[in-house]
Scaffold this motif. Structure first.
Motif, mmCIF file in Angstrom:
data_model
loop_
_atom_site.group_PDB
_atom_site.id
_atom_site.type_symbol
_atom_site.label_atom_id
_atom_site.label_comp_id
_atom_site.label_asym_id
_atom_site.label_seq_id
_atom_site.Cartn_x
_atom_site.Cartn_y
_atom_site.Cartn_z
ATOM 1 N N SER A 1 0.729 -1.011 0.379
ATOM 2 C CA SER A 1 0.095 -0.232 -0.618
ATOM 3 C C SER A 1 0.913 1.526 0.050
ATOM 4 N N PHE A 2 1.513 1.241 0.654
ATOM 5 C CA PHE A 2 2.771 2.383 1.118
ATOM 6 C C PHE A 2 3.701 2.415 0.299
ATOM 7 N N GLN A 3 4.169 1.447 -0.476
ATOM 8 C CA GLN A 3 4.573 1.252 -1.857
ATOM 9 C C GLN A 3 4.288 2.128 -3.096
ATOM 10 N N ALA A 4 2.748 1.404 -3.667
ATOM 11 C CA ALA A 4 2.100 2.090 -4.543
ATOM 12 C C ALA A 4 1.685 3.269 -4.131
ATOM 13 N N PHE A 5 1.296 3.863 -2.975
ATOM 14 C CA PHE A 5 1.083 5.228 -3.221
ATOM 15 C C PHE A 5 2.515 6.127 -3.185
ATOM 16 N N GLY A 6 3.522 6.028 -2.455
ATOM 17 C CA GLY A 6 4.600 6.634 -2.527
ATOM 18 C C GLY A 6 5.102 6.575 -4.334
ATOM 19 N N LEU A 7 4.891 5.743 -5.044
ATOM 20 C CA LEU A 7 5.513 5.987 -6.430
ATOM 21 C C LEU A 7 4.583 6.400 -7.368
ATOM 22 N N ASN A 8 3.800 6.294 -6.642
ATOM 23 C CA ASN A 8 2.442 7.294 -6.684
ATOM 24 C C ASN A 8 2.443 9.280 -7.584
ATOM 25 N N TYR A 9 3.597 9.674 -6.483
ATOM 26 C CA TYR A 9 3.858 10.829 -5.881
ATOM 27 C C TYR A 9 6.067 10.816 -6.153
ATOM 28 N N THR A 10 6.755 9.584 -6.710
ATOM 29 C CA THR A 10 8.185 9.780 -7.081
ATOM 30 C C THR A 10 7.770 8.841 -7.804
ATOM 31 N N SER A 11 9.432 8.677 -8.669
ATOM 32 C CA SER A 11 10.195 8.171 -9.516
ATOM 33 C C SER A 11 10.551 6.668 -9.095
ATOM 34 N N SER A 12 10.486 6.015 -10.040
ATOM 35 C CA SER A 12 10.583 4.561 -9.596
ATOM 36 C C SER A 12 12.467 4.351 -9.105
ATOM 37 N N ALA A 13 13.140 5.012 -9.558
ATOM 38 C CA ALA A 13 14.533 5.109 -9.639
ATOM 39 C C ALA A 13 14.983 5.446 -7.769
ATOM 40 N N GLU A 14 13.647 5.840 -7.728
ATOM 41 C CA GLU A 14 13.926 6.438 -5.600
ATOM 42 C C GLU A 14 13.189 5.690 -4.967
ATOM 43 N N GLY A 15 11.986 4.652 -5.794
ATOM 44 C CA GLY A 15 11.784 3.632 -4.881
ATOM 45 C C GLY A 15 12.558 2.643 -5.127
ATOM 46 N N GLY B 1 13.737 3.118 -14.893
ATOM 47 C CA GLY B 1 13.461 4.501 -14.693
ATOM 48 C C GLY B 1 13.841 5.620 -15.814
ATOM 49 N N ALA B 2 15.079 5.623 -15.784
ATOM 50 C CA ALA B 2 15.730 6.432 -16.823
ATOM 51 C C ALA B 2 15.878 6.183 -18.326
ATOM 52 N N ILE B 3 15.526 5.043 -18.742
ATOM 53 C CA ILE B 3 15.187 4.232 -19.989
ATOM 54 C C ILE B 3 14.234 4.438 -19.699
ATOM 55 N N VAL B 4 13.902 3.936 -19.565
ATOM 56 C CA VAL B 4 11.637 3.317 -19.844
ATOM 57 C C VAL B 4 10.851 5.101 -20.208
ATOM 58 N N LEU B 5 10.773 4.763 -18.628
ATOM 59 C CA LEU B 5 10.032 6.778 -18.393
ATOM 60 C C LEU B 5 10.642 7.926 -18.205
ATOM 61 N N HIS B 6 12.168 8.076 -18.695
ATOM 62 C CA HIS B 6 13.026 8.700 -19.204
ATOM 63 C C HIS B 6 13.382 9.853 -18.123
ATOM 64 N N GLU B 7 12.716 9.354 -16.852
ATOM 65 C CA GLU B 7 12.790 9.460 -15.424
ATOM 66 C C GLU B 7 14.740 10.174 -15.353
ATOM 67 N N GLU B 8 14.715 11.568 -14.907
ATOM 68 C CA GLU B 8 15.713 12.073 -14.369
ATOM 69 C C GLU B 8 16.990 11.687 -13.310
ATOM 70 N N ILE B 9 17.969 11.071 -13.392
ATOM 71 C CA ILE B 9 18.779 10.880 -12.464
ATOM 72 C C ILE B 9 19.741 11.424 -12.223
ATOM 73 N N LYS B 10 19.826 11.944 -10.923
ATOM 74 C CA LYS B 10 20.576 13.021 -10.238
ATOM 75 C C LYS B 10 22.179 12.836 -9.880
ATOM 76 N N LEU B 11 23.220 13.678 -9.421
ATOM 77 C CA LEU B 11 24.069 13.083 -8.647
ATOM 78 C C LEU B 11 24.232 12.193 -7.233
ATOM 79 N N HIS B 12 23.073 13.300 -7.049
ATOM 80 C CA HIS B 12 22.401 12.908 -5.153
ATOM 81 C C HIS B 12 21.956 11.369 -5.195
ATOM 82 N N HIS B 13 21.169 11.358 -6.562
ATOM 83 C CA HIS B 13 20.939 9.854 -6.485
ATOM 84 C C HIS B 13 21.589 8.514 -6.579
ATOM 85 N N ILE B 14 22.737 9.010 -7.479
ATOM 86 C CA ILE B 14 24.080 8.104 -7.707
ATOM 87 C C ILE B 14 24.654 8.052 -5.924
#
Length: 323
Positions: free
Chosen positions: A86-100, A272-285
């Motif tokens: 539940s929390f994962q699905a609702f969380g991904l509704n507001y964030t990126s798959s990379a952050e998940g 997330g980056a390839i399929v959904l074109h999500e932007e990956i920032k340096l702080h993510h890495i």
């Protein structure tokens, strides 16, 4: 080839887990998170039931005389799948798959802390350092998101939800370890999937009935992207990963498996980056490196584990003891 089979299975397992964030994002793009979870566990339950009937050929019997055990099983099902998904699905509704994927990588460190407290498993000072390194990695991603991306209230809520999902899966891991003395993994999996099937479909149908569009819930199968996503999530991410995990742990140590499980974070970021074109920032890495280093360090410098679990097996409880 036989010697490499567990490693191939471990890579496949991590890949499926990593891709599950991508397919969850695709599914909730077509409907609500609750609808997605309802269909996910419907597919998972059908696949698992067929597997139990054809390959396992055993009946699941629960003794309701032992109230403590029944309460533990209900608690297990509440932590996973109910709260976790539940929390994962609702969380991904507001964030990126990379952050998940990044935040989920934090769960092994959290599990180590819970196991030390509840199961009295010993951890040393070095492990504590690496555990807090993982915690700092999550905090770092959270803070940098606010500084770099100027997060909206929805994004903040999304990350908080993902962290709560980590708390849920870690609580489940500790409780499942205690219950494993009474039930085999396939039996616990069936209990959890059945609970998820009933809970999420019931909530989804009640919500749509109140809104007056219950027929739309059943018409979701006509959406190709949604159907593809829930088939993957139910058939692979729910059922196959359970089987692969059990196989891997029968061939490799838990610490070795955890090394491969962190590969799922990389997969979720790339997907997330390839399929959904999500932007990956340096702080993510940087945050990912902190979290994964912390998890690997906590496992590599693992202390002695108490052989006796806090939750003892009962003689009148059905199910084969997991040794």
């Amino acid at each position: 080839m036989k010697n490499y089979a567990p490693y191939v299975a471990a890579i496949l397992n991590a890949t499926i887990v990593g891709l599950s964030f991508l397919f969850t994002k695709i599914a909730i793009g077509a409907t609500s998170p609750i609808d997605t979870l309802g269909y996910r566990f419907l597919v998972g339950w059908i696949v698992l039931t067929i597997y139990m009937k054809v390959f396992v050929k055993e009946k699941l019997v629960i003794s309701f005389e032992n109230k403590r055990l029944v309460l533990s099983l209900v608690s297990l099902a509440l932590f996973y799948p109910t709260l976790f998904f539940s929390f994962q699905a609702f969380g991904l509704n507001y964030t990126s798959s990379a952050e998940g994927g990044i935040i989920l990588a934090f769960s092994p460190a959290l599990t180590a802390l819970f196991a030390a407290f509840f199961l009295k498993e010993k951890i040393n000072v070095t492990q504590i350092f690496f555990i807090f390194l993982s915690i700092f990695g999550v905090v770092f991603v959270f803070l940098m998101n606010g500084v770099v991306l100027k997060m909206s209230q929805g994004q903040v809520i999304g990350i908080v939800f993902l962290v709560i999902s980590c708390l849920s899966i870690s609580s489940y891991a500790v409780l499942a370890r205690a219950l494993s003395v009474s039930y085999r993994p396939i039996q616990l999996t069936y209990i959890m999937v059945t609970f998820g099937l009933i809970f999420f479909n019931l909530v989804a149908i009640i919500q749509r009935t109140i809104k007056g569009n219950v027929l739309e819930y059943f018409s979701l199968v006509l959406k190709p992207d949604f159907l593809m996503a829930v088939l993957f999530l139910g058939g692979f991410a729910t059922m196959l990963t359970s089987f692969l995990s059990n196989y891997i742990l029968s061939k490799l140590t838990a610490s070795k498996m955890s090394i491969f499980s962190n590969f799922s974070t990389v997969i979720s970021i790339l997907a997330g980056a390839i399929v959904l074109h999500e932007e990956i920032k340096l702080h993510h890495i940087i945050g990912s490196i902190m979290i994964i280093t912390g998890v690997l360090g906590a496992n590599f410098y693992k202390g002695k584990v108490s052989r006796r679990l806090k939750y003892p097996a009962e003689k009148n409880i059905p199910g084969e003891v997991l040794r």
